[in-house]
Design a protein around this motif. Sequence first.
Motif, PDB file in Angstrom:
ATOM      1  N   ARG A  36       0.840  -1.208   0.000  1.00  0.00           N
ATOM      2  CA  ARG A  36       0.000   0.000   0.000  1.00  0.00           C
ATOM      3  C   ARG A  36       0.874   1.257   0.000  1.00  0.00           C
ATOM      4  O   ARG A  36       0.663   2.179  -0.791  1.00  0.00           O
ATOM      5  CB  ARG A  36      -0.927  -0.008   1.213  1.00  0.00           C
ATOM      6  CG  ARG A  36      -1.856   1.199   1.279  1.00  0.00           C
ATOM      7  CD  ARG A  36      -2.794   1.139   2.477  1.00  0.00           C
ATOM      8  NE  ARG A  36      -3.656  -0.026   2.362  1.00  0.00           N
ATOM      9  CZ  ARG A  36      -3.885  -0.899   3.356  1.00  0.00           C
ATOM     10  NH1 ARG A  36      -3.338  -0.733   4.549  1.00  0.00           N
ATOM     11  NH2 ARG A  36      -4.666  -1.931   3.172  1.00  0.00           N
ATOM     12  N   HIS A  95       4.074   1.636  -0.871  1.00  0.00           N
ATOM     13  CA  HIS A  95       4.869   1.806  -2.090  1.00  0.00           C
ATOM     14  C   HIS A  95       3.998   2.087  -3.314  1.00  0.00           C
ATOM     15  O   HIS A  95       4.434   2.801  -4.224  1.00  0.00           O
ATOM     16  CB  HIS A  95       5.789   0.606  -2.306  1.00  0.00           C
ATOM     17  CG  HIS A  95       6.956   0.621  -1.380  1.00  0.00           C
ATOM     18  ND1 HIS A  95       6.917   0.082  -0.119  1.00  0.00           N
ATOM     19  CD2 HIS A  95       8.181   1.162  -1.507  1.00  0.00           C
ATOM     20  CE1 HIS A  95       8.070   0.264   0.476  1.00  0.00           C
ATOM     21  NE2 HIS A  95       8.866   0.918  -0.341  1.00  0.00           N
ATOM     22  N   LYS A 137       1.337   3.887  -3.213  1.00  0.00           N
ATOM     23  CA  LYS A 137       1.033   5.312  -3.063  1.00  0.00           C
ATOM     24  C   LYS A 137       2.216   6.163  -3.523  1.00  0.00           C
ATOM     25  O   LYS A 137       2.042   7.142  -4.253  1.00  0.00           O
ATOM     26  CB  LYS A 137       0.684   5.618  -1.607  1.00  0.00           C
ATOM     27  CG  LYS A 137       0.190   7.012  -1.372  1.00  0.00           C
ATOM     28  CD  LYS A 137      -0.242   7.198   0.074  1.00  0.00           C
ATOM     29  CE  LYS A 137      -0.743   8.619   0.304  1.00  0.00           C
ATOM     30  NZ  LYS A 137      -1.164   8.806   1.683  1.00  0.00           N
ATOM     31  N   ILE A 138       3.420   5.780  -3.121  1.00  0.00           N
ATOM     32  CA  ILE A 138       4.626   6.509  -3.534  1.00  0.00           C
ATOM     33  C   ILE A 138       4.775   6.478  -5.056  1.00  0.00           C
ATOM     34  O   ILE A 138       5.077   7.498  -5.684  1.00  0.00           O
ATOM     35  CB  ILE A 138       5.888   5.919  -2.861  1.00  0.00           C
ATOM     36  CG1 ILE A 138       5.858   6.189  -1.352  1.00  0.00           C
ATOM     37  CG2 ILE A 138       7.168   6.473  -3.484  1.00  0.00           C
ATOM     38  CD1 ILE A 138       6.886   5.379  -0.565  1.00  0.00           C
ATOM     39  N   ALA A 139       4.542   5.304  -5.649  1.00  0.00           N
ATOM     40  CA  ALA A 139       4.700   5.132  -7.098  1.00  0.00           C
ATOM     41  C   ALA A 139       3.492   5.641  -7.884  1.00  0.00           C
ATOM     42  O   ALA A 139       3.525   5.678  -9.112  1.00  0.00           O
ATOM     43  CB  ALA A 139       4.954   3.664  -7.422  1.00  0.00           C
ATOM     44  N   LYS A 140       2.411   5.969  -7.165  1.00  0.00           N
ATOM     45  CA  LYS A 140       1.163   6.435  -7.790  1.00  0.00           C
ATOM     46  C   LYS A 140       0.603   5.399  -8.764  1.00  0.00           C
ATOM     47  O   LYS A 140       0.242   5.700  -9.889  1.00  0.00           O
ATOM     48  CB  LYS A 140       1.378   7.784  -8.480  1.00  0.00           C
ATOM     49  CG  LYS A 140       1.749   8.872  -7.497  1.00  0.00           C
ATOM     50  CD  LYS A 140       1.969  10.189  -8.176  1.00  0.00           C
ATOM     51  CE  LYS A 140       2.375  11.197  -7.109  1.00  0.00           C
ATOM     52  NZ  LYS A 140       2.877  12.415  -7.650  1.00  0.00           N
ATOM     53  N   VAL A 141       0.591   4.149  -8.282  1.00  0.00           N
ATOM     54  CA  VAL A 141      -0.007   3.052  -9.033  1.00  0.00           C
ATOM     55  C   VAL A 141      -1.082   2.405  -8.162  1.00  0.00           C
ATOM     56  O   VAL A 141      -1.127   2.611  -6.948  1.00  0.00           O
ATOM     57  CB  VAL A 141       1.038   1.985  -9.461  1.00  0.00           C
ATOM     58  CG1 VAL A 141       2.058   2.580 -10.411  1.00  0.00           C
ATOM     59  CG2 VAL A 141       1.716   1.353  -8.260  1.00  0.00           C
ATOM     60  N   LYS A 142      -1.931   1.619  -8.800  1.00  0.00           N
ATOM     61  CA  LYS A 142      -3.000   0.940  -8.087  1.00  0.00           C
ATOM     62  C   LYS A 142      -2.414  -0.105  -7.130  1.00  0.00           C
ATOM     63  O   LYS A 142      -1.519  -0.857  -7.492  1.00  0.00           O
ATOM     64  CB  LYS A 142      -3.925   0.270  -9.100  1.00  0.00           C
ATOM     65  CG  LYS A 142      -5.106  -0.414  -8.476  1.00  0.00           C
ATOM     66  CD  LYS A 142      -5.941  -1.128  -9.521  1.00  0.00           C
ATOM     67  CE  LYS A 142      -7.021  -1.921  -8.833  1.00  0.00           C
ATOM     68  NZ  LYS A 142      -7.539  -2.977  -9.665  1.00  0.00           N
ATOM     69  N   GLU A 143      -2.946  -0.127  -5.935  1.00  0.00           N
ATOM     70  CA  GLU A 143      -2.537  -1.127  -4.944  1.00  0.00           C
ATOM     71  C   GLU A 143      -3.126  -2.478  -5.315  1.00  0.00           C
ATOM     72  O   GLU A 143      -4.265  -2.562  -5.759  1.00  0.00           O
ATOM     73  CB  GLU A 143      -3.058  -0.688  -3.576  1.00  0.00           C
ATOM     74  CG  GLU A 143      -2.822  -1.663  -2.467  1.00  0.00           C
ATOM     75  CD  GLU A 143      -3.541  -1.266  -1.193  1.00  0.00           C
ATOM     76  OE1 GLU A 143      -3.849  -2.172  -0.405  1.00  0.00           O
ATOM     77  OE2 GLU A 143      -3.801  -0.064  -0.986  1.00  0.00           O
TER      78      GLU A 143
END
Length: 163
Positions: free
Chosen positions: A71, A73, A75-81
């Motif tokens: 969750r 990482h 958010k940091i990468a701005k990708v879907k969890e």
Amino acid sequence: MTKTVIYKNAYDFHFGTPKTKASIRKVALDGGTIKLLKEWKEHQQKQIKTKYVLSFNGIPTNKHTLRHIIRRHAKIAKVKEIAVHGLRHSHASLLIHMKEDPLILKERLGHSDVQITLGTYGHLYPNRDFELASRLSNVMERDFSKKDLTSNQGNQHLSIDNH
């Protein structure tokens, strides 16, 4: 993999036998991954002495901790969890995209039968038929405008070797 962690909480966990005989397997890792795991183990041993590679506190890391890491990482990468088990499906999808043989996937995923693999991931193969047709086209290509064909007027054309 010969063991699976049965994890109730930080004080109540044990190792058990995997669900199926096919689940007991060796999973090959590339050199880069092995190097990262060794570096992590060295770093980890400076923090806490543990026999587990994936541990932050001396005990095996549980799925809730892994979910939290994913969750954070994502958010940091701005990708879907994705869920922890989604990593397995992502790995299988990547291997299919790389055109790996379904029998290799079966072994790597620990499926007892290739039909389980194809039943689970078969929907990822739809364009493979078009790829195959394209490759066959390249193999079967023939220039029928050349004069080296027999004068046979039937539906069978034979090439004549003029060597």
